[in-house]
Design a protein around this motif. Structure first.
Motif, PDB file in Angstrom:
ATOM      1  N   TRP A  25       0.856  -1.186   0.000  1.00  0.00           N
ATOM      2  CA  TRP A  25       0.000   0.000   0.000  1.00  0.00           C
ATOM      3  C   TRP A  25       0.896   1.242   0.000  1.00  0.00           C
ATOM      4  CZ3 TRP A  25      -3.888  -0.972   4.651  1.00  0.00           C
ATOM      5  CH2 TRP A  25      -4.532  -2.210   4.460  1.00  0.00           C
ATOM      6  N   THR A  26       0.300   2.393  -0.242  1.00  0.00           N
ATOM      7  CA  THR A  26       1.057   3.637  -0.052  1.00  0.00           C
ATOM      8  C   THR A  26       1.048   3.970   1.443  1.00  0.00           C
ATOM      9  OG1 THR A  26      -0.856   5.091  -0.195  1.00  0.00           O
ATOM     10  CG2 THR A  26       0.198   4.494  -2.281  1.00  0.00           C
ATOM     11  N   PRO A  27       2.032   4.736   1.929  1.00  0.00           N
ATOM     12  CA  PRO A  27       2.038   5.125   3.345  1.00  0.00           C
ATOM     13  C   PRO A  27       0.734   5.809   3.753  1.00  0.00           C
ATOM     14  CG  PRO A  27       4.119   5.725   2.317  1.00  0.00           C
ATOM     15  CD  PRO A  27       3.227   5.231   1.209  1.00  0.00           C
ATOM     16  N   GLU A  28       0.169   6.611   2.856  1.00  0.00           N
ATOM     17  CA  GLU A  28      -1.079   7.303   3.177  1.00  0.00           C
ATOM     18  C   GLU A  28      -2.218   6.297   3.381  1.00  0.00           C
ATOM     19  OE1 GLU A  28       0.837   8.108   0.503  1.00  0.00           O
ATOM     20  OE2 GLU A  28       1.818   9.781   1.547  1.00  0.00           O
ATOM     21  N   GLU A  29      -2.194   5.245   2.557  1.00  0.00           N
ATOM     22  CA  GLU A  29      -3.240   4.211   2.697  1.00  0.00           C
ATOM     23  C   GLU A  29      -3.113   3.486   4.031  1.00  0.00           C
ATOM     24  OE1 GLU A  29      -3.731   3.457  -2.102  1.00  0.00           O
ATOM     25  OE2 GLU A  29      -2.595   2.038  -0.899  1.00  0.00           O
ATOM     26  N   ILE A  30      -1.862   3.262   4.453  1.00  0.00           N
ATOM     27  CA  ILE A  30      -1.653   2.622   5.757  1.00  0.00           C
ATOM     28  C   ILE A  30      -2.165   3.535   6.867  1.00  0.00           C
ATOM     29  CG2 ILE A  30       0.092   1.825   7.412  1.00  0.00           C
ATOM     30  CD1 ILE A  30       1.723   0.878   4.954  1.00  0.00           C
ATOM     31  N   SER A  31      -1.828   4.828   6.775  1.00  0.00           N
ATOM     32  CA  SER A  31      -2.311   5.781   7.791  1.00  0.00           C
ATOM     33  C   SER A  31      -3.826   5.807   7.841  1.00  0.00           C
ATOM     34  CB  SER A  31      -1.811   7.195   7.483  1.00  0.00           C
ATOM     35  OG  SER A  31      -0.414   7.204   7.462  1.00  0.00           O
ATOM     36  N   ALA A  32      -4.446   5.784   6.669  1.00  0.00           N
ATOM     37  CA  ALA A  32      -5.912   5.826   6.617  1.00  0.00           C
ATOM     38  C   ALA A  32      -6.507   4.582   7.268  1.00  0.00           C
ATOM     39  CB  ALA A  32      -6.379   5.935   5.169  1.00  0.00           C
ATOM     40  N   HIS A  33      -5.856   3.445   7.048  1.00  0.00           N
ATOM     41  CA  HIS A  33      -6.322   2.186   7.636  1.00  0.00           C
ATOM     42  C   HIS A  33      -6.230   2.259   9.169  1.00  0.00           C
ATOM     43  CE1 HIS A  33      -7.001  -2.154   7.909  1.00  0.00           C
ATOM     44  NE2 HIS A  33      -6.050  -2.163   8.812  1.00  0.00           N
ATOM     45  N   VAL A  34      -5.055   2.667   9.656  1.00  0.00           N
ATOM     46  CA  VAL A  34      -4.846   2.733  11.107  1.00  0.00           C
ATOM     47  C   VAL A  34      -5.843   3.709  11.739  1.00  0.00           C
ATOM     48  CG1 VAL A  34      -3.212   3.469  12.891  1.00  0.00           C
ATOM     49  CG2 VAL A  34      -2.418   2.084  10.957  1.00  0.00           C
ATOM     50  N   GLN A  35      -6.076   4.838  11.071  1.00  0.00           N
ATOM     51  CA  GLN A  35      -7.006   5.830  11.589  1.00  0.00           C
ATOM     52  C   GLN A  35      -8.424   5.254  11.656  1.00  0.00           C
ATOM     53  OE1 GLN A  35      -5.883   8.769  12.787  1.00  0.00           O
ATOM     54  NE2 GLN A  35      -7.951   8.909  13.645  1.00  0.00           N
ATOM     55  N   TYR A  36      -8.780   4.484  10.627  1.00  0.00           N
ATOM     56  CA  TYR A  36     -10.114   3.878  10.590  1.00  0.00           C
ATOM     57  C   TYR A  36     -10.319   2.969  11.801  1.00  0.00           C
ATOM     58  CZ  TYR A  36     -14.206   1.411   8.736  1.00  0.00           C
ATOM     59  OH  TYR A  36     -15.467   0.887   8.554  1.00  0.00           O
ATOM     60  N   MET A  37      -9.289   2.152  12.093  1.00  0.00           N
ATOM     61  CA  MET A  37      -9.402   1.234  13.227  1.00  0.00           C
ATOM     62  C   MET A  37      -9.531   2.013  14.544  1.00  0.00           C
ATOM     63  SD  MET A  37      -9.181  -1.498  11.506  1.00  0.00           S
ATOM     64  CE  MET A  37      -8.717  -2.985  12.314  1.00  0.00           C
ATOM     65  N   ARG A  38      -8.731   3.089  14.672  1.00  0.00           N
ATOM     66  CA  ARG A  38      -8.799   3.900  15.897  1.00  0.00           C
ATOM     67  C   ARG A  38     -10.169   4.538  16.049  1.00  0.00           C
ATOM     68  NH1 ARG A  38      -3.414   7.050  15.477  1.00  0.00           N
ATOM     69  NH2 ARG A  38      -1.978   5.462  16.189  1.00  0.00           N
ATOM     70  N   ASP A  39     -10.665   5.096  14.940  1.00  0.00           N
ATOM     71  CA  ASP A  39     -11.976   5.752  14.986  1.00  0.00           C
ATOM     72  C   ASP A  39     -13.067   4.751  15.354  1.00  0.00           C
ATOM     73  OD1 ASP A  39     -10.698   8.026  14.249  1.00  0.00           O
ATOM     74  OD2 ASP A  39     -11.393   8.025  12.158  1.00  0.00           O
ATOM     75  N   PHE A  40     -12.935   3.557  14.800  1.00  0.00           N
ATOM     76  CA  PHE A  40     -13.934   2.519  15.075  1.00  0.00           C
ATOM     77  C   PHE A  40     -13.964   2.205  16.571  1.00  0.00           C
ATOM     78  CE2 PHE A  40     -15.211  -1.980  15.373  1.00  0.00           C
ATOM     79  CZ  PHE A  40     -16.412  -1.936  14.697  1.00  0.00           C
ATOM     80  N   ALA A  41     -12.771   1.996  17.160  1.00  0.00           N
ATOM     81  CA  ALA A  41     -12.703   1.689  18.601  1.00  0.00           C
ATOM     82  C   ALA A  41     -13.232   2.865  19.430  1.00  0.00           C
ATOM     83  CB  ALA A  41     -11.268   1.359  18.997  1.00  0.00           C
TER      84      ALA A  41
END
Lengths: 135, 384
Positions: A25-41
């Motif tokens: 993935w691109t670094p931005e895509e990884i950041s977006a993924h991690v942010q999604y998980m944090r927001d979900f929690a």
């Protein structure tokens, strides 16, 4: 209320729809993924449904008892092990339907191209204490 | 005054104090926070300096906490002007404050888990931490659940009559959760139901209280020292709490005499018939089946029909029980366990062993799974 484990498998589960390994993935895509998980929690904490969330290292050691007075035997990691558990989330929800809804949301975490991964998550109910009144 | 005495007294005063604050014009969510703060202060101050009028003390402190919190919100300056006066004393309550609190905390707009949490805190006076521990969730999660629940009911008028059935449902859920963590939820449910019974004259409230007492009387005998489940037929009846049984039966009889039957009275009647049997063999199963018929009529619940099939198996023999079971959806929880039991009584041990193992696999409760696995193992070793 019922507690459920949302289990994320790396291997052993069917492939995700958007099945591109994270290192591509691109670094931005990884950041977006991690942010999604944090927001979900964070959202689950808000709704009063969050219990726990942990990530696991992909490889571990196998340990077993080896008899009186002897140190435990260790072995592994086994490269051929079929299943790898990547992590989990524990939720406390009012119904099975709500648990399915949340698992579906978590599975929509964005991956390559910013598109949902559609990965398979396993939903397992906790065994609880029996109710007081049964007959 | 011991610390324990303090807590029991404190918690019994909670709903009354909260009711007074709400009547004085505090909104429910803020009043509830203020009462919690006052309880914490009481725990700190009372051991060294016990008040002569505990309730008056709590009202004064809670009201001050409420005013402080309101003042702290600079944005709400206009509201402060209204509230920063001594309240009119002794505004006559149209309906009992305690009862209104029960209605509010079990309001139909709340999910059952929210209603349970709010009832335990606002009516029961438990802390968020205690409730979180009892339900095995983080304190932050429980705090959010409670504050969302308070927001949900904040627009509900405090003097609206509520539905007793929703309150009873919440108390039943608390009781059924039993005992986990350091709060005895069954005992707490009984305390809250007693308090409700004192506030309202209603045969189903009495029925639920009787049901709880009759089940609580058997609590010590329901679990083996190793934590395993002990089924009713194998419990040591000599250790049942006869005082609780007598009280439960008396409350139930008075309720039944009113001739307004409901599901809790019917369930309590079944529990009373079990409590009344000196040995499992002397249980009046014919009467129990009759009560299950009433329960089916009242609720139509498939779970009740399943329990009825067990009772029919005892009253009319396992074949009759299996026939009753055959009319039910086999995906019902515990259906397989009931089938296993009836097949064993019918002498078909191979089928019973297979079904016990299958039931163990489906069991949603740990102790129940272990019990069913042991039943399968018992039959399997006997047959070899």
């Amino acid at each position: 209320m019922a507690k459920y484990l949302l289990l994320k498998h790396y291997r052993g589960a069917p492939s995700a729809v958007n099945d591109v390994p994270m290192d591509q993935w691109t670094p931005e895509e990884i950041s977006a993924h991690v942010q999604y998980m944090r927001d979900f929690a964070a959202r689950l904490e808000e709704t009063g449904e969050f219990v726990d969330s942990q990530a696991l290292a992909p490889e571990g050691t196998f340990v077993r008892y080896d008899g009186e007075g002897r140190p435990p035997v260790t072995d592994g990691p086994f490269a051929e092990t079929k299943d790898v558990i990547a992590g989990w989330m524990v939720i406390d929800v009012d119904s099975y339907e709500r648990a399915v809804e949340l698992a579906g949301e978590l599975s929509a975490a964005p991956g390559a191209g910013g598109k949902p991964i559609h990965e398979w998550l396993e939903l397992r109910p906790f065994l609880t204490s029996p109710p007081t009144i049964t007959e | 005054m011991t610390a324990q005495l303090d807590e029991a007294l404190l918690r019994s005063l909670t709903p009354g104090v909260l009711g007074i604050l709400v009547r004085r014009g505090a909104d429910f969510a803020a009043a509830e926070d203020a009462v919690q703060d006052a309880l914490i202060e009481a725990i700190r101050v009372w051991p060294a300096d016990p008040p002569r009028d505990p309730k008056g003390w709590l009202v004064t402190v809670a009201w001050r906490k409420f005013l402080d919190a309101t003042r702290a919100e600079a944005a709400r300056r206009r509201r402060e002007d209204v509230l920063d006066e001594e309240p009119e004393p002794g505004q006559a309550a149209a309906v009992d404050d305690t009862l209104q609190l029960y209605f509010l905390c079990a309001h139909p707009s709340l999910s059952s888990s929210s209603a349970v949490a709010l009832t335990l805190r606002a009516v029961g006076g438990l802390t968020t931490r205690q409730i979180a521990q009892a339900y095995l969730v983080p304190e932050a999660t429980m705090a959010q659940r409670i504050s969302r629940a308070k927001r949900t009911v904040s627009g509900v008028r405090f003097d609206q009559p509520g539905d007793v059935a929703t309150v009873l449902r919440v108390l039943y859920l608390v009781f059924n959760e039993g005992y986990s963590g350091d709060v005895d939820l069954a005992a707490e449910a009984i305390r809250l139901t007693r308090q409700l019974a004192a506030a309202i004259d209603h045969p189903e409230v009495a029925g639920l209280l009787a049901l709880m007492l009759l089940h609580h009387a058997r609590r010590a005998t329901r679990t083996a020292p190793d934590g395993g489940l002990v089924p009713l037929a194998e419990q040591d009846r000599g250790r049942w709490d006869t005082a609780l049984i007598a009280e439960g039966v008396e409350i139930l009889q008075a309720a039944l005499a009113r001739d307004r039957l409901g599901e809790y009275q019917a369930q309590a009647a079944i529990a009373a018939l079990h409590a009344d049997a000196p040995t499992a063999g002397e249980t009046d199963w014919v009467q129990i089946v009759a009560w299950y018929d009433e329960l089916v009529r009242l609720t139509g619940s498939p779970i009740v029909r399943l329990n009825r099939a067990v009772a029919v198996g005892e009253a009319d023999g396992p074949r009759a029980g299996l026939a009753a079971l055959a009319e039910l959806d086999d995906s019902l929880p515990r259906h397989t366990a009931v089938a296993a039991y009836l097949h064993e009584r019918d002498g078909d041990l191979a089928t019973a062993a297979r079904l016990y193992a299958e039931a163990a696999h489906q069991a949603p409760h740990l102790a129940e799974r272990d019990y069913l696995t042991r039943q399968a193992a018992r039959l399997n070793t006997r047959r070899h």
